[in-house]
Write an enzyme that holds these catalytic residues in place. Structure first.
Site, mmCIF file in Angstrom:
data_model
loop_
_atom_site.group_PDB
_atom_site.id
_atom_site.type_symbol
_atom_site.label_atom_id
_atom_site.label_comp_id
_atom_site.label_asym_id
_atom_site.label_seq_id
_atom_site.Cartn_x
_atom_site.Cartn_y
_atom_site.Cartn_z
ATOM 1 N N GLN A 1 3.014 9.741 1.500
ATOM 2 C CA GLN A 1 4.287 9.008 1.371
ATOM 3 C C GLN A 1 4.966 9.329 0.054
ATOM 4 O OE1 GLN A 1 2.341 5.029 2.261
ATOM 5 N NE2 GLN A 1 4.278 4.788 3.340
ATOM 6 N N CYS B 1 5.833 -0.346 7.662
ATOM 7 C CA CYS B 1 5.477 0.784 6.807
ATOM 8 C C CYS B 1 6.672 1.166 5.943
ATOM 9 C CB CYS B 1 5.070 1.969 7.684
ATOM 10 S SG CYS B 1 4.636 3.445 6.762
ATOM 11 N N LEU B 2 6.420 1.460 4.682
ATOM 12 C CA LEU B 2 7.506 1.856 3.774
ATOM 13 C C LEU B 2 8.198 3.136 4.237
ATOM 14 C CD1 LEU B 2 5.725 1.263 0.345
ATOM 15 C CD2 LEU B 2 7.508 -0.168 1.352
ATOM 16 N N HIS C 1 -4.468 1.229 7.951
ATOM 17 C CA HIS C 1 -3.114 1.802 7.942
ATOM 18 C C HIS C 1 -3.038 3.006 7.007
ATOM 19 C CE1 HIS C 1 1.416 1.300 8.028
ATOM 20 N NE2 HIS C 1 1.286 1.979 6.912
ATOM 21 N N GLU C 2 -3.626 2.870 5.806
ATOM 22 C CA GLU C 2 -3.514 3.938 4.802
ATOM 23 C C GLU C 2 -4.385 5.146 5.162
ATOM 24 O OE1 GLU C 2 -1.086 3.614 2.848
ATOM 25 O OE2 GLU C 2 -0.798 1.457 3.056
ATOM 26 N N HIS D 1 -2.552 7.183 7.480
ATOM 27 C CA HIS D 1 -1.573 8.042 6.784
ATOM 28 C C HIS D 1 -2.224 9.360 6.335
ATOM 29 C CE1 HIS D 1 2.294 6.111 6.393
ATOM 30 N NE2 HIS D 1 1.798 4.998 5.918
ATOM 31 N N GLY E 1 0.833 -1.196 0.000
ATOM 32 C CA GLY E 1 0.000 0.000 0.000
ATOM 33 C C GLY E 1 0.864 1.240 0.000
HETATM 34 NI NI NI Z 1 2.648 3.078 5.797
#
Ligand code: NI
Length: 161
Positions: A54, A94-95, A136-137, A140, A49
């Protein structure tokens, strides 16, 4: 299409800002940005995702990938409309925080609504990994990172997810 840099770090301003609704989904700028987000997610190992902050923009957009990394779903102006009472402790990364991994309590299932990249509204009831991803998204988009909510956070030296 270009690959975007992924914003990183718990103190990063873009990651910590509440994102704004997308007013004109069909605009060339938004369309190009969505394509670039999709390309970026596809080219990111372990990426399931990616949320717009991000990718450097405080817009209410995220892209979700299926398990195989083949199909992607774009969520624009998403709303979680209902969540299960049942919360489950799950592993999460998380990225934007590649050095961390944590255990976090997430709703077992969620109902959500969003627009796709064509501006068409859709509804989804998601369970398992997809439900976790949506939570999660959406976090963000509200400037929240999983380490804010995690019950246990560990450092790791791999790439994370
Ligand atoms: Ni993330």
């Amino acid at each position: 299409m270009s690959i975007l840099n992924i914003e990183k770090g718990a103190e990063n301003k873009i990651l910590r800002t509440r994102s704004e609704e997308v007013a004109d989904i069909q605009s060339p700028e938004i369309q190009k940005f969505i394509l670039n987000m999709k390309t970026t997610l596809k080219s990111t190992p372990n990426g399931v995702g990616l949320a717009a902050p991000q990718a450097g923009k405080n817009l209410r957009i995220f892209v979700a990938s299926d398990d195989l990394g083949i199909n992607q779903t774009v969520f624009i102006n998403p709303e979680i409309t209902k969540i299960s009472e049942n919360m489950i402790l799950k592993g999460e990364g998380c990225l934007s925080l590649p050095e961390y991994y944590g255990k976090i309590r997430r709703a077992d299932w969620v109902k959500a609504e969003a627009c796709n990249e064509n501006g068409r509204k859709f509804k989804i009831k998601a369970t398992g990994l997809v439900a976790q991803l949506i939570q999660h998204e959406v976090d963000h988009l509200n400037g929240i990172l999983f380490i804010d909510k995690a019950e246990k956070v560990e450092s790791q030296k791999t790439d994370g997810k």
